[in-house]
Design an enzyme around this catalytic site. Structure first.
Site, short mmCIF file in Angstrom:
data_model
loop_
_atom_site.label_atom_id
_atom_site.label_comp_id
_atom_site.label_asym_id
_atom_site.label_seq_id
_atom_site.Cartn_x
_atom_site.Cartn_y
_atom_site.Cartn_z
N HIS A 58 -9.07 -8.54 6.22
CA HIS A 58 -8.49 -7.20 6.32
C HIS A 58 -9.45 -6.09 5.86
O HIS A 58 -9.00 -4.97 5.63
CB HIS A 58 -7.21 -7.10 5.48
CG HIS A 58 -6.02 -7.73 6.13
ND1 HIS A 58 -5.24 -7.08 7.07
CD2 HIS A 58 -5.47 -8.95 5.96
CE1 HIS A 58 -4.26 -7.88 7.45
NE2 HIS A 58 -4.38 -9.02 6.80
N LYS A 116 -1.05 7.22 3.35
CA LYS A 116 -1.77 5.95 3.22
C LYS A 116 -2.29 5.83 1.79
O LYS A 116 -2.27 6.80 1.03
CB LYS A 116 -2.91 5.83 4.22
CG LYS A 116 -3.84 7.03 4.27
CD LYS A 116 -4.86 6.89 5.37
CE LYS A 116 -4.26 7.19 6.73
NZ LYS A 116 -4.17 6.01 7.58
N ARG A 117 -2.75 4.67 1.44
CA ARG A 117 -3.33 4.45 0.11
C ARG A 117 -4.45 5.47 -0.15
O ARG A 117 -5.21 5.79 0.76
CB ARG A 117 -3.86 3.02 0.07
CG ARG A 117 -4.41 2.54 -1.25
CD ARG A 117 -4.53 1.02 -1.23
NE ARG A 117 -5.18 0.55 0.00
CZ ARG A 117 -6.49 0.35 0.12
NH1 ARG A 117 -7.29 0.63 -0.89
NH2 ARG A 117 -7.00 -0.12 1.24
N LYS A 160 -10.81 6.60 3.12
CA LYS A 160 -9.74 7.12 3.99
C LYS A 160 -9.83 8.64 4.13
O LYS A 160 -9.18 9.24 4.97
CB LYS A 160 -8.37 6.68 3.47
CG LYS A 160 -8.17 5.17 3.55
CD LYS A 160 -6.82 4.74 2.97
CE LYS A 160 -6.64 3.23 2.96
NZ LYS A 160 -6.43 2.65 4.30
N THR A 186 -2.02 1.00 10.21
CA THR A 186 -0.73 0.86 10.90
C THR A 186 0.07 2.15 10.85
O THR A 186 0.97 2.33 11.66
CB THR A 186 0.10 -0.29 10.32
OG1 THR A 186 0.23 -0.13 8.91
CG2 THR A 186 -0.53 -1.64 10.64
N LYS A 209 2.72 3.84 13.71
CA LYS A 209 4.08 4.32 13.42
C LYS A 209 4.23 5.78 13.80
O LYS A 209 5.26 6.19 14.36
CB LYS A 209 4.38 4.11 11.93
CG LYS A 209 4.40 2.67 11.48
CD LYS A 209 4.26 2.55 9.97
CE LYS A 209 3.94 1.11 9.56
NZ LYS A 209 3.52 1.00 8.16
#
Length: 811
Positions: free
Chosen positions: A348, A534-535, A540, A642, A646
């Protein structure tokens, strides 16, 4: 499930009175939820039992999905939907004078995962059951789960998340299935009568692993699979050995909290104890089940598939070897062949720091027998590969090296399949991060792009949009998500586009009501809702989003009469407790929000909402309201993502780098229906290799960006003197690891294109519709179908054609 409203009202009322011995009219929402949950669990228990018996009696091959995280979200509505009785129960509760939504909200959102990894595992559990596939989950029953996030003076503070304070109506404790897990002590090898070496254990700490089972309800097909979560307890017969509170606490800690702080030796040891605890318990449970079949060990891989979700369960490989060698007396060659054919592994990450490794001395001390097995796996791996690949390549793939046991190496060597989770991610694994292994085992590597379940993220989270789609294309898409593509036929239908806009506005109004009531922030539902959920991690690039917000704020301050598209920027993110830089970014966002949200000159042109304690239930509120989906990680760093799927499913338009699954989203929706910017993966690699990137030069030569960055250190944003300086220095002087300054101009240009497009609501809604209609390929049902056929080799057990999900490959 066949249930009339009349029967439901009678049976539910009786269940409540049997539990509480008073009339339901005097009850609280929590009591109503508890009774309803128990009623549902009792109602599907027969199907649960039948499913288990079918798998055993017919000796079908099953998959066991090992994951340190499962993030299920609230289960009440999901179970009602999958049982086919959501409307019946909702209407029945109204007749009884009860508030269905209040009952739903009273369910605690279990914090059993951190983000995408745990939510993916739960989506997969839903899809496995809904496809009628024989599958089980295996993980940890955390007493407190991930921390509850609070903001105090803008800083993240971590509090215990006591999600079990009112119990868990969905689980069943199975003491009869408990097993013992050994830690520490010493192990000696003694030759047995048959010539095999048998281990003898001394001074071990024995922990009782007690399973709690939760039914995974398939979508209207009578299949109830099993999620087994393990709790650590003191074995009754060994109570006498635990004299002090500290000794007892050491046992409790194993299943106390998800991801303990591993920045020190004690935290790392606890994490390793957790990983061995649930993998050992899970393997022993699988072995117990398999012995009931009466089949020989050679048939084990034909009846059992074990999947390792990321590196955390990698110890399942030596643990299965230990059981087969020590307890079942198989030879090494027999045990190794069985293990490799049984195990499969999903990677991952492409981040080296996320590739788990444990100090040799720690593994030796905590898991002496397991270390012996790993050592022998490593020795044989090296011995076999040296003559084939030479010393350099062979030793780069060693499992034990540089003072560490490398878990990803163990997972690859001990599995028959290794997959990435997006096309780009898998290519990076094969040609860069895991290239040494790809040279050795090219046939092992494959791609399985992640997916999400539409049942939760559309059917439940956005019921009005679901009804609209039903009214236009029928309901076949619910059992074959590829049929969503038929919705494209309405791209020029103004009535449909207007209805789409109305549904979005209503969802935005719901979120605005939440921010006002829960956060005291008033936002304009007519503004553009821009979402990044998100985290919190530097790669990110929530920080790039922040730089854009600052740029927008400065433009408004320069000219308060500026005609600019009003926006609400919505963040949801937790930072790991020991991740200082991420927590400093959280402080920056909150300080910026405090400044902007209280600036009367800015008014409704710009607002920031950073929701506390982001989780599945908040996602179900935010995602249907989102209009822009921020997927802005540095190209080549995100495995898949993901939230992008969504948000796309709910009609948000994506602003993205070509990273992770964004590449495939671009391929399916078309480049005209999202906003791409920034470096691609190849350009990032070139800059990293040739050392030609100089962020300070960009800072000095880009006046617009320089003005933005200076706000971090010149007092423009109050109360961030320390955080602002650290962030500024990381970008300007410490080489801007994730190329924010390089991508800034391109990002700003894409954001300006978004502003322009939003002025034309018809065109915006057309692109929104195209995103919804193109999202079918990202269903977890398709992902799981590919896992089942290509890796696990398991078959659907559904016979009734009316129960089956008819999946056709998306085009």
């Amino acid at each position: 499930m066949d249930l009339t409203k009349k029967r439901f009202k009678e049976e539910f009322s009786q269940t409540f009175e049997n539990m509480y011995a008073f009339d339901i009219k005097n009850s609280t929402a929590i009591q109503q939820y508890t009774a309803l949950g128990n009623y549902l669990r009792f109602s599907y228990s027969d199907d649960w039992n039948k499913t288990n018996k079918k798998y055993l009696n017919e000796q079908v091959k099953q998959v066991y999905y090992f994951s340190i995280e499962f993030l299920p979200g609230r289960m009440l509505k999901s179970n009602l939907l999958n049982l086919g009785i959501l409307d019946t129960v909702r209407d029945g509760l109204v007749d009884l004078g009860l508030d269905f939504e209040e009952i739903v909200k009273s369910e605690v959102d279990p914090g059993l995962g951190n983000g995408g990894l745990g939510r993916l595992a739960s989506c997969f559990m839903d899809s496995i059951a809904s496809l009628g596939l024989p599958g089980n989950g295996n993980g940890i029953r955390y007493r407190y789960g991930l921390f509850q996030q609070k903001f105090v003076d803008g800083y993240q503070v971590e509090l215990p998340d006591n999600w079990l304070r009112n119990g868990n109506v969905w689980e069943v404790r199975k003491e009869n299935k408990a097993v013992t897990v050994r830690f520490g002590g010493q192990v000696g090898l003694v030759e047995a009568a048959n010539g095999h070496l048998k281990p003898t254990y001394f001074n071990t700490q024995n922990i009782l692993a007690v399973p709690y089972d939760t039914g995974m309800v398939g979508y209207q097909n009578d299949v109830i699979n099993n999620l087994r979560l393990w709790s650590a307890e003191i074995p009754p017969e060994e109570e006498i050995h635990y004299h002090t509170i500290a000794e007892r606490e050491q046992v409790n800690q194993i299943t106390e909290v998800l991801y303990p702080d591993d920045s020190n030796h004690e935290g790392q040891t606890l994490r390793l104890r957790q990983e061995y605890f649930f993998t050992s318990a899970g393997i022993q449970s699988v072995i117990q089940y398999y012995k009931q079949t009466g089949l020989s060990w050679q048939n084990f891989p034909d009846k059992i598939a074990i999947h390792i979700n990321d590196t955390h369960p990698s110890l399942a490989i030596p643990e299965l070897m230990r059981v087969l060698l020590d307890e079942e007396d198989l030879s090494w060659e027999q045990a190794w062949e069985i293990t490799k054919k049984t195990m499969s592994y999903t990677n991952h990450t492409v981040l080296q720091e996320a590739m788990e490794k444990w100090p040799i001395d720690m593994v030796k001390k905590l898991l002496p027998r397991i270390y012996q097995v790993i050592e022998e796996i490593n020795r044989r791996h090296i011995e076999k590969k040296l003559s084939l690949y030479g010393s350099d390549l062979t030793y780069r793939t060693a499992i034990i090296a540089d003072g560490y046991v490398k878990m990803a190496h163990l997972a690859i060597v001990g599995s028959h399949s290794v997959n990435g989770v997006a096309k780009l991610h898998t290519e990076i694994l094969m040609h860069d991060v895991l290239n040494d292994f790809y040279q050795m085992y090219p046939a092992k590597f494959n791609n399985k792009t992640n997916g999400i379940t539409q049942r939760r993220w559309l059917h439940l989270a956005n019921e009005e949009l679901t009804k609209l789609i039903d009214s236009k294309i029928g309901t076949d898409w619910k059992t074959n998500p590829a049929e969503l593509k038929l919705f494209k036929a309405f791209i020029a239908d103004q009535e449909t586009l207007d209805k789409l806009g109305t549904i979005k506005l209503v969802n935005k109004e719901k979120f605005a009501a939440y921010t006002k009531n829960e956060m005291g922030i008033e936002i304009n539902p007519e503004a553009l809702f821009d979402v990044q959920i998100k985290r919190l991690h530097a790669y990110k690039r929530q920080l790039l989003n922040v730089l854009h917000i600052i740029d927008r704020y400065l433009k408004i301050k320069e000219d308060p009469t500026l005609a600019i598209q009003p926006r609400v920027f919505i963040f949801g993110a937790k930072a790991a407790p020991s991740y200082s830089y991420a927590k400093q970014i959280i402080k920056l966002i909150n300080a910026l929000a405090e400044l902007i949200n209280n600036d009367q000159e800015v008014d409704d042109k710009l607002k920031i909402v950073f929701v506390e304690n982001y989780g599945v239930s908040l996602a179900e509120l935010i995602i249907p309201a989102a209009e822009v989906s921020e997927q802005i990680s540095l190209a080549g760093k995100e495995a898949s993502g993901t939230s992008n799927m969504k948000l796309m499913l709910n009609g948000a338009l994506t602003i993205a780098t070509l990273d992770g699954a964004n590449v495939e989203i671009r391929d399916f929706v078309g480049e005209d229906n999202l906003f791409l910017f920034g470096l691609n993966d190849q350009e990032v690699q070139i800059l990293n290799k040739n050392g030609s990137y100089h962020p300070r030069e960009i800072y000095e030569t880009n006046p617009r960006l320089k003005q933005v960055l200076n706000t971090l250190i010149d007092g423009t944003i109050p109360d961030i003197e320390m955080e602002g300086r650290v962030i500024f220095d990381s970008l300007v002087y410490h080489n801007d690891e994730y190329f924010l300054l390089k991508d800034f101009d391109s990002y700003i240009q894409a954001q300006e294109e978004i502003d322009l497009l939003y002025q034309n609501k018809t065109k915006w809604n057309q692109k929104s519709l195209m995103n919804i209609a193109s999202s079918g390929p990202f269903s977890a049902d398709f992902t799981i179908q590919r896992y089942a056929e290509e890796i696990w080799k398991i078959d659907s057990q559904l016979i009734d054609v009316h129960q089956k999900l008819f999946l056709t490959e998306p085009i």
